[in-house]
Motif scaffolding. Structure first.
Motif, short mmCIF file in Angstrom:
data_model
loop_
_atom_site.label_atom_id
_atom_site.label_comp_id
_atom_site.label_asym_id
_atom_site.label_seq_id
_atom_site.Cartn_x
_atom_site.Cartn_y
_atom_site.Cartn_z
N HIS A 1 -9.44 5.35 -10.71
CA HIS A 1 -9.09 4.34 -9.72
C HIS A 1 -8.25 3.22 -10.36
O HIS A 1 -7.22 2.82 -9.82
N GLU A 2 -8.70 2.74 -11.52
CA GLU A 2 -7.99 1.64 -12.19
C GLU A 2 -6.62 2.10 -12.72
O GLU A 2 -5.65 1.35 -12.62
N HIS B 1 -4.19 2.04 -9.86
CA HIS B 1 -3.65 0.71 -9.56
C HIS B 1 -2.43 0.44 -10.44
O HIS B 1 -1.42 -0.08 -9.97
N GLU C 1 -6.55 -0.83 -2.41
CA GLU C 1 -7.84 -0.24 -2.81
C GLU C 1 -7.91 1.20 -2.33
O GLU C 1 -8.30 2.10 -3.07
#
Ligand SMILES: [Zn+2]
Length: 126
Positions: A7-8, A11, A52
């Motif tokens: 997920h990070e 980003h 997100e």
């Protein structure tokens, strides 16, 4: 753990910080002295929710392709949600935070089942 890292990384690879910065700066420079702070905060809030969800989808994709269980991220979000509910933390937050996390979990579960179906279809076609 792999899901959170995915997920990070998503980003970063989707360049979210840079996009947000340019968007907000563009908005402010267009409005000049008439910049409405509430409108900027609303813009930020909407874009952050969108980012997100994008990072969730891409993060799960990376995790799955790297050979890890793609359910790690939604499982983590579910535990996080339970923790917030059991500790009464939601009474301090806006109610839509609860909706946002639930929406993210549902969205991820659907996306994962689609990913796995696609993989199975391409396996049987070989
Ligand atoms: Zn995030």
């Amino acid at each position: 753990m792999a899901g959170i890292i995915g997920h990070e990384i998503a980003h970063a690879s989707l360049r979210h910080v840079s996009k947000l910065y340019h968007e907000v700066m563009g908005y402010i420079s267009n409005r000049g002295n008439g910049t409405d702070t509430t409108a900027v905060l609303l813009l930020l809030n909407n874009r952050l929710e969108e980012f997100e969800q994008d990072a969730d989808t891409m993060g799960v994709f990376y995790t799955y392709k790297a050979g890890f269980d793609p359910n790690g991220l939604p499982d983590f979000l579910e535990r996080h949600l339970d923790f917030l509910i059991n500790n009464g933390i939601f009474s301090l937050l806006r109610f839509d935070s609860y909706i946002t996390i639930s929406v993210r979990i549902n969205h991820l579960r659907e996306y994962i089942s689609t990913l796995i179906k696609q993989e199975q279809n391409s396996f049987y076609r070989k």
